[in-house]
Motif scaffolding. Structure first.
Motif, short mmCIF file in Angstrom:
data_model
loop_
_atom_site.label_atom_id
_atom_site.label_comp_id
_atom_site.label_asym_id
_atom_site.label_seq_id
_atom_site.Cartn_x
_atom_site.Cartn_y
_atom_site.Cartn_z
N ILE A 123 -7.01 6.44 -8.34
CA ILE A 123 -7.23 5.92 -6.99
C ILE A 123 -8.64 5.34 -6.87
O ILE A 123 -8.84 4.29 -6.25
N ARG A 124 -9.61 6.01 -7.46
CA ARG A 124 -10.98 5.47 -7.46
C ARG A 124 -11.02 4.12 -8.15
O ARG A 124 -11.62 3.16 -7.66
N PHE B 17 0.83 -1.21 0.00
CA PHE B 17 0.00 0.00 0.00
C PHE B 17 0.86 1.26 0.00
O PHE B 17 0.62 2.20 -0.76
N LYS C 172 -11.51 7.88 -0.71
CA LYS C 172 -12.13 6.80 0.06
C LYS C 172 -13.27 7.34 0.92
O LYS C 172 -14.35 6.71 1.00
N HIS D 116 -15.89 10.11 -10.01
CA HIS D 116 -16.84 9.01 -9.81
C HIS D 116 -18.02 9.06 -10.76
O HIS D 116 -18.47 8.03 -11.27
N SER E 205 -8.52 2.02 -8.64
CA SER E 205 -7.77 1.05 -7.85
C SER E 205 -8.58 0.57 -6.66
O SER E 205 -8.53 -0.60 -6.29
N HIS E 206 -9.34 1.48 -6.06
CA HIS E 206 -10.16 1.13 -4.89
C HIS E 206 -11.27 0.14 -5.27
O HIS E 206 -11.63 -0.72 -4.46
N ARG E 207 -11.79 0.27 -6.47
CA ARG E 207 -12.91 -0.57 -6.89
C ARG E 207 -12.46 -1.84 -7.60
O ARG E 207 -13.28 -2.72 -7.87
N LYS F 13 -9.92 -5.26 -7.70
CA LYS F 13 -9.17 -6.15 -6.81
C LYS F 13 -7.89 -6.67 -7.46
O LYS F 13 -7.12 -7.38 -6.85
N TYR G 239 -6.00 9.92 -1.56
CA TYR G 239 -6.54 8.62 -1.18
C TYR G 239 -7.58 8.76 -0.07
O TYR G 239 -8.66 8.15 -0.13
#
Length: 206
Positions: A49-50, A14, A190, A132, A52-54, A56, A186
């Motif tokens: 980042i969005r 991370f 988030k 988003h 990457s967050h969504r 896996k 980040y």
């Protein structure tokens, strides 16, 4: 022991991810000669980042970053121009209020502080919303204000974290090279995604 090693590995991955993203943020900011690169690079950072967050799975960071950088170059620079234009006139008004006598100066300060709070509320949600929802700027501003009013504690927390990071980077400037843009982005992205999930129906109607 195995769980500890797994946790440490995840943490290091991370941190490495944030360092790489911050390097890309700085690189693409310089690519636009700073003045024309800062806002497209920031918009791309939020978008990556969005994503990457969504997701896996590992993402092609440089490819994705370049894609969003080009996509957002014009609109994000237009947004940046609006922000800088507002900041300039805010500075002029602040200097003007300083020259006033009581009680007019007090009234002026209170007005400008309220305006600053509203503006900061809009700005911290603006890039996450654009990343988003990919909507027009006018609607994004409206949605940002709605979220700020609906979630004052979340908004205040995001602002306070930003102030804390600013103090940290001012105290240890070397950290800015590694986490200056990516860490706060980040946190904002988030936090914003959590708020979005709670208010999908209200945001769609905005």
């Amino acid at each position: 022991m195995k769980r500890l090693i797994t946790s440490l590995t995840s943490m290091l991955n991370f941190i490495g991810h944030l360092v790489i993203l911050n390097g890309l943020w700085l690189l693409f900011t310089l690519l636009g000669l700073i003045a024309f690169g800062l806002f497209p690079s920031t918009a791309a950072l939020f978008a990556v980042i969005r994503k990457s967050h969504r997701s896996k799975s590992d993402l092609p960071l440089i490819k994705d970053y370049w894609f969003f950088y080009k996509k957002e170059f014009i609109q994000s620079n237009f947004l940046g121009f609006i922000i800088l234009f507002f900041a300039y006139f805010y500075y002029i008004d602040w200097r003007h209020v300083q020259s006033l006598n009581l009680p007019y100066s007090l009234i002026g300060y209170l007005f400008l502080l309220c305006l600053l709070l509203i503006s900061c509320t809009v700005f911290i949600y603006l890039f996450p919303i654009r990343a988003h929802y990919e909507i027009a700027l006018g609607r994004a501003i409206k949605m940002s204000l709605i979220l700020g009013l609906l979630h004052p504690f979340s908004t205040l927390s995001m602002l306070m974290i930003g102030g804390g990071l600013y103090y940290l980077f001012s105290t240890l400037p070397i950290l800015f090279l590694f986490f200056g843009g990516s860490a706060y982005t980040y946190i904002l992205m988030k936090s914003a995604l959590m708020v979005f999930n709670k208010n999908e129906s209200k945001l769609e109607a905005a």
